[in-house]
Structure formats: C-alpha cells, structure tokens
Design a protein around this motif. Structure first.
Motif, PDB file in Angstrom:
ATOM      1  N   ASP A  21      -9.333  10.099   0.866  1.00 46.36           N
ATOM      2  CA  ASP A  21      -8.465   8.962   1.182  1.00 46.36           C
ATOM      3  C   ASP A  21      -7.462   9.322   2.277  1.00 46.36           C
ATOM      4  O   ASP A  21      -7.204   8.531   3.190  1.00 46.36           O
ATOM      5  N   ALA A  22      -6.885  10.512   2.180  1.00 47.87           N
ATOM      6  CA  ALA A  22      -5.892  10.941   3.170  1.00 47.87           C
ATOM      7  C   ALA A  22      -6.531  11.171   4.532  1.00 47.87           C
ATOM      8  O   ALA A  22      -6.033  10.686   5.565  1.00 47.87           O
ATOM      9  N   LEU A  23      -7.637  11.899   4.567  1.00 50.81           N
ATOM     10  CA  LEU A  23      -8.265  12.242   5.841  1.00 50.81           C
ATOM     11  C   LEU A  23      -8.832  11.022   6.562  1.00 50.81           C
ATOM     12  O   LEU A  23      -8.841  10.972   7.793  1.00 50.81           O
ATOM     13  N   LYS A  24      -9.283  10.027   5.819  1.00 52.81           N
ATOM     14  CA  LYS A  24      -9.830   8.822   6.449  1.00 52.81           C
ATOM     15  C   LYS A  24      -8.773   8.040   7.217  1.00 52.81           C
ATOM     16  O   LYS A  24      -9.098   7.282   8.129  1.00 52.81           O
ATOM     17  N   GLU A  25      -7.499   8.205   6.850  1.00 52.90           N
ATOM     18  CA  GLU A  25      -6.439   7.458   7.521  1.00 52.90           C
ATOM     19  C   GLU A  25      -5.792   8.241   8.665  1.00 52.90           C
ATOM     20  O   GLU A  25      -4.902   7.723   9.334  1.00 52.90           O
ATOM     21  N   GLU A  40       1.743  -7.084  15.200  1.00 48.74           N
ATOM     22  CA  GLU A  40       0.834  -7.256  14.072  1.00 48.74           C
ATOM     23  C   GLU A  40      -0.013  -6.009  13.822  1.00 48.74           C
ATOM     24  O   GLU A  40      -0.193  -5.586  12.678  1.00 48.74           O
ATOM     25  N   LYS A  41      -0.532  -5.392  14.882  1.00 44.73           N
ATOM     26  CA  LYS A  41      -1.380  -4.211  14.707  1.00 44.73           C
ATOM     27  C   LYS A  41      -0.577  -3.030  14.161  1.00 44.73           C
ATOM     28  O   LYS A  41      -1.106  -2.206  13.408  1.00 44.73           O
ATOM     29  N   VAL A  42       0.692  -2.927  14.542  1.00 43.98           N
ATOM     30  CA  VAL A  42       1.550  -1.852  14.027  1.00 43.98           C
ATOM     31  C   VAL A  42       1.790  -2.044  12.532  1.00 43.98           C
ATOM     32  O   VAL A  42       1.714  -1.097  11.742  1.00 43.98           O
ATOM     33  N   LEU A  43       2.076  -3.279  12.138  1.00 46.18           N
ATOM     34  CA  LEU A  43       2.312  -3.571  10.722  1.00 46.18           C
ATOM     35  C   LEU A  43       1.048  -3.324   9.899  1.00 46.18           C
ATOM     36  O   LEU A  43       1.112  -2.751   8.798  1.00 46.18           O
ATOM     37  N   ALA A  44      -0.100  -3.735  10.427  1.00 49.76           N
ATOM     38  CA  ALA A  44      -1.355  -3.524   9.712  1.00 49.76           C
ATOM     39  C   ALA A  44      -1.626  -2.037   9.513  1.00 49.76           C
ATOM     40  O   ALA A  44      -2.035  -1.604   8.428  1.00 49.76           O
ATOM     41  N   ARG A  45      -1.377  -1.230  10.550  1.00 49.19           N
ATOM     42  CA  ARG A  45      -1.594   0.217  10.444  1.00 49.19           C
ATOM     43  C   ARG A  45      -0.619   0.848   9.446  1.00 49.19           C
ATOM     44  O   ARG A  45      -0.971   1.747   8.687  1.00 49.19           O
ATOM     45  N   LEU A  46       0.614   0.336   9.442  1.00 50.94           N
ATOM     46  CA  LEU A  46       1.631   0.832   8.507  1.00 50.94           C
ATOM     47  C   LEU A  46       1.166   0.680   7.063  1.00 50.94           C
ATOM     48  O   LEU A  46       1.273   1.605   6.251  1.00 50.94           O
ATOM     49  N   PHE A  47       0.634  -0.493   6.742  1.00 50.26           N
ATOM     50  CA  PHE A  47       0.162  -0.750   5.379  1.00 50.26           C
ATOM     51  C   PHE A  47      -1.145  -0.016   5.083  1.00 50.26           C
ATOM     52  O   PHE A  47      -1.332   0.524   3.996  1.00 50.26           O
ATOM     53  N   LYS A  48      -2.052   0.001   6.055  1.00 49.96           N
ATOM     54  CA  LYS A  48      -3.368   0.602   5.824  1.00 49.96           C
ATOM     55  C   LYS A  48      -3.257   2.098   5.537  1.00 49.96           C
ATOM     56  O   LYS A  48      -4.018   2.639   4.728  1.00 49.96           O
ATOM     57  N   GLN A  49      -2.316   2.773   6.193  1.00 57.58           N
ATOM     58  CA  GLN A  49      -2.200   4.211   6.036  1.00 57.58           C
ATOM     59  C   GLN A  49      -1.410   4.629   4.797  1.00 57.58           C
ATOM     60  O   GLN A  49      -1.216   5.817   4.561  1.00 57.58           O
ATOM     61  N   THR A  50      -0.966   3.655   4.002  1.00 59.93           N
ATOM     62  CA  THR A  50      -0.180   3.976   2.811  1.00 59.93           C
ATOM     63  C   THR A  50      -0.663   3.307   1.534  1.00 59.93           C
ATOM     64  O   THR A  50      -0.607   3.916   0.463  1.00 59.93           O
ATOM     65  N   LYS A  51      -1.155   2.092   1.604  1.00 59.39           N
ATOM     66  CA  LYS A  51      -1.355   1.299   0.386  1.00 59.39           C
ATOM     67  C   LYS A  51      -2.401   1.893  -0.553  1.00 59.39           C
ATOM     68  O   LYS A  51      -2.381   1.622  -1.757  1.00 59.39           O
ATOM     69  N   PHE A  52      -3.329   2.721  -0.039  1.00 58.04           N
ATOM     70  CA  PHE A  52      -4.360   3.290  -0.904  1.00 58.04           C
ATOM     71  C   PHE A  52      -3.788   4.216  -1.975  1.00 58.04           C
ATOM     72  O   PHE A  52      -4.454   4.519  -2.974  1.00 58.04           O
ATOM     73  N   ALA A  53      -2.546   4.707  -1.777  1.00 56.11           N
ATOM     74  CA  ALA A  53      -1.932   5.631  -2.740  1.00 56.11           C
ATOM     75  C   ALA A  53      -1.189   4.910  -3.858  1.00 56.11           C
ATOM     76  O   ALA A  53      -0.597   5.557  -4.728  1.00 56.11           O
ATOM     77  N   VAL A  54      -1.205   3.587  -3.872  1.00 55.26           N
ATOM     78  CA  VAL A  54      -0.544   2.811  -4.930  1.00 55.26           C
ATOM     79  C   VAL A  54      -1.191   3.117  -6.282  1.00 55.26           C
ATOM     80  O   VAL A  54      -2.402   3.303  -6.381  1.00 55.26           O
ATOM     81  N   ALA A  55      -0.378   3.146  -7.328  1.00 56.22           N
ATOM     82  CA  ALA A  55      -0.892   3.392  -8.677  1.00 56.22           C
ATOM     83  C   ALA A  55      -1.716   2.206  -9.148  1.00 56.22           C
ATOM     84  O   ALA A  55      -1.330   1.049  -8.961  1.00 56.22           O
ATOM     85  N   ASN A  56      -2.864   2.500  -9.768  1.00 61.81           N
ATOM     86  CA  ASN A  56      -3.716   1.431 -10.293  1.00 61.81           C
ATOM     87  C   ASN A  56      -3.245   0.959 -11.659  1.00 61.81           C
ATOM     88  O   ASN A  56      -3.386  -0.206 -12.007  1.00 61.81           O
ATOM     89  N   GLN A  57      -2.686   1.851 -12.459  1.00 60.05           N
ATOM     90  CA  GLN A  57      -2.200   1.485 -13.778  1.00 60.05           C
ATOM     91  C   GLN A  57      -0.738   1.057 -13.692  1.00 60.05           C
ATOM     92  O   GLN A  57       0.043   1.620 -12.929  1.00 60.05           O
ATOM     93  N   ILE A  58      -0.373   0.064 -14.479  1.00 62.07           N
ATOM     94  CA  ILE A  58       0.953  -0.543 -14.360  1.00 62.07           C
ATOM     95  C   ILE A  58       1.901  -0.004 -15.430  1.00 62.07           C
ATOM     96  O   ILE A  58       2.676  -0.746 -16.014  1.00 62.07           O
ATOM     97  N   ARG A  59       1.815   1.263 -15.798  1.00 65.91           N
ATOM     98  CA  ARG A  59       2.770   1.817 -16.762  1.00 65.91           C
ATOM     99  C   ARG A  59       4.174   1.820 -16.179  1.00 65.91           C
ATOM    100  O   ARG A  59       5.154   1.564 -16.878  1.00 65.91           O
ATOM    101  N   ASN A  60       4.267   2.153 -14.897  1.00 62.79           N
ATOM    102  CA  ASN A  60       5.542   2.097 -14.184  1.00 62.79           C
ATOM    103  C   ASN A  60       5.384   1.077 -13.075  1.00 62.79           C
ATOM    104  O   ASN A  60       4.776   1.362 -12.044  1.00 62.79           O
TER     105      ASN A  60
END
Length: 374
Positions: free
Chosen positions: A333-337, A135-155
């Motif tokens: 965002d990058a450095l915090k992770e 569980e902790k590995v999966l949580a870290r996997l998502f935490k270190q990437t999900k912040f880069a998701v696009a906020n606008q839904i054009r694509n």
C-alpha cells in the motif's frame, strides 16, 4: 416542473450525485435523487445523511431550458439506467411532484416519484475558514493517505482522514494504529489553524469525483461539516468529532539504519513475496540488510512454497546488518503511492516502527509497525 435537457448533460449530473445515494431499505427516500427546477437552473441532490452531493446545471447553457419550476424525488438506480439507454439529444421531462414523464424522440416513459419535501435538506453552514486547492493536488493528498484509515470502528476518529492546518501548511493523515500515512502541502492562507476529521467513506466517494479536471476546489470548513465546491458541484460531508492522535509524535527520529532503493524494483519484489505468503495467515514479508550494498526479501506460504530475492541498495548508512518482518500488504500500500523513482527506508531498532519516504521528497511518508516473528 417542466424542462428540456440534453441526455449527456443529465447523465453526467446523475452519475456525479449517484456517489452519495444510499442502498438503505430503512430510509427509501435516500435511495433516490432530488431534482429541483428553479428560475436559474436545475439542481440534483443525493444524500446518505452523512454525505450530500449537489450538482447545479445553469439554465444559460444551451443544453437546458426550464419551462416550469418544481421538484420531485426519483429512484436513482432506475432513473440512471434509463438515461444510459436513451438516445443522444434532448429529453423532455415533466412532473406534477408525485409522478414524472420523460420523452426522448419516439420514446415516452412514465413512473411514480416521491414527495421532495421529505428529502433531507442540505446542511446550513457558517464556515470558519475557506481555502482553495487545485483539484489534482487535493486528489493526490487524499489518495496518498486514505488507504491507511482503520476499517474497524472501535475508535471512530481512526475511521477518518485528519486535515490539519498549521503554519501555512495543510497536513493530511490517516492511521489504524499499526501504520500511518502523512502528506503535507503548502497553502496560501496563513491564518487557518485547526484539525478536522473527514470520514474515510466520504473521502472514498470524493476521490471518485476528483482529479479529472484542471480546476480549483474551494473548501469551506465549519465545526460540523466540510464542503468541497467546484463550479456547479458541491459535496458536503459530516465531520467526525473527537481528537485525532498527534501524528507528528508518531513519526520516530534518529534512525539507526537508512537504506535507499529503486521504488519500482522494490515494489515488484514485495509483490512477488506477498504473493507467495498470500496463503498464510499474516502475509508476512522478511527484509534483511546484508551489508552496505544488498537487501534480501523473503516470504513463505504453507501451500505455495518459499521465495528469496536479493536487491541492490543505492546507498546505506548506520548498522549494515539487520533483519525485520513486515506486513506485506502494508508495504505494498505504501510503495504503490510513492511516485518518485527512489525510496528510503529508516530503521530505529528491534520491533520499532520503520519510516518509508521518497528519497528526495520530504512532503509525505509512511510509518509501519514491525511484526513479531516467532
């Protein structure tokens, strides 16, 4: 339906499923949670049509005793707030399918519910693959990437986190086309191959449930849904259809310049620069390599003023003098992770993206576009 349950057990289950409750007034049925008492235990379910959370409580535990099976939908907000205010101990609950009665000590509450038959059914899945992760590995996997998701839904595909199974590795990636976060981990299941896009909103809710316990998460994957299962908790989320960008082609190679710095020291410096530029339109931060031993950070805001800061380099190679402008928020965002002590910046030329990664860890990285400074 009739059962008795410990207040703290029910409250935790309500909190878990509450992560998927919708605030929609268009479909009032999904503003509630479905409570089902069966022969083996109690199940609570919530959904906003894209994500489903199911929490099962086994009757074999001392905290639950089911007298009569049945089901009902109750309004989540009021039901949750009520349980927070009940005393510790047993709560007796009885329902005829349309109304519900609760008793806790000398307290008795009655209110109306909704027909459980109108609630969306849990997705039927015939998984193509299943894989287990800590569980902790999966949580870290998502935490270190999900912040880069696009906020606008054009694509739409950029509004999700991409899971890529390839050659015994699981890659997790997110990008908004201006930055990329990429993390990989080794998995035991060598035969799994495929690419799946999870909505960023679902990952956000998953992170509220993950990382708190020392347990394994079983991931079941089909073409339309992915299910995360741990004990009595199951989370289903709809997958985004479409082709995610080939993230490995987005990572440049053969840098012209590489520098190494202390990650925490750099983070604090970027935070100071970002603060000074926060009243400007683009929050730009300038980085200038001034020879093989120092980096200059600077930023300016029209209202607050200007900041200039010099930081030592732990090492450098290639061209020892360059000057670039970056989006300060993306850098933060990058450095915090980055959890490691030291970080490496790789530069590839004028206006080309830079790569940020831990100095001695090649399992994850960040690619960030430079900003034109006119």
């Amino acid at each position: 339906m009739e059962f008795t349950i410990r207040q703290e057990v029910m409250l935790k289950a309500i909190a878990d499923v509450g992560k998927a409750v919708s605030a929609s007034s268009v479909h009032p049925i999904i503003t509630g949670i479905k409570i089902s008492a069966g022969q083996k235990g109690l199940t609570l379910i919530s959904s906003d049509f894209d994500i489903f959370i199911s929490r099962f409580i086994n009757q074999t535990i001392e905290a639950l005793e089911i007298v009569e099976i049945g089901e009902i939908i109750v309004p989540f907000k009021h039901f949750s707030e009520l349980f927070k205010r009940l005393p510790n101990g047993n709560v007796w609950i009885k329902s005829d399918g349309l109304s519900i009665v609760l008793k806790a000590g000398e307290i008795e509450v009655k209110w109306k519910g909704m027909n459980a038959g109108d609630f969306p059914e849990l997705p039927e899945m015939d998984p193509d693959y299943s894989v287990s992760l800590e569980e902790k590995v999966l949580a870290r996997l998502f935490k270190q990437t999900k912040f880069a998701v696009a906020n606008q839904i054009r694509n739409p595909v950029l509004a999700g986190v991409n899971l890529i199974f390839k050659d015994g590795f699981l890659y997790c990636a997110a990008t908004n086309s201006h930055r990329l976060a990429l993390k990989k981990i080794k998995i035991n299941e060598q035969q799994i191959e495929g690419s799946y896009i999870i909505p960023g909103t679902s990952v956000h809710e998953l992170l509220k449930l993950l990382g708190r316990e020392d347990r394994m998460i079983i991931i079941h994957i089909s073409q339309q849904y992915i299910r995360f299962e741990a004990g009595g908790l199951m989370v289903y989320t709809r997958l985004i259809s479409g082709r995610f960008p080939d993230v490995h082609q987005l990572v440049p190679d053969h840098p012209e310049t590489e520098i190494a710095l202390n990650a925490k020291l750099l983070l604090r410096g970027i935070e100071r620069s970002y603060f000074l530029s926060s009243d400007s339109h683009n929050h730009n931060v300038k980085l200038e390599v001034q020879g093989p031993s120092s980096l200059m950070l600077s930023a300016a805001g029209p209202q607050l003023g200007e900041i200039i800061e010099k930081q030592p380099l732990l090492g450098s190679s290639g061209i020892c003098r360059l000057k670039i402008t970056m989006d300060g928020k993306y850098l933060l965002d990058a450095l915090k992770e980055i959890e490691e002590e030291n970080v490496k910046f790789c530069f590839y030329g004028n206006l080309k993206p830079i790569v940020i990664r831990p100095l001695e860890n090649d399992t994850y990285l960040h690619v960030i576009s430079q900003v034109r400074d006119y």
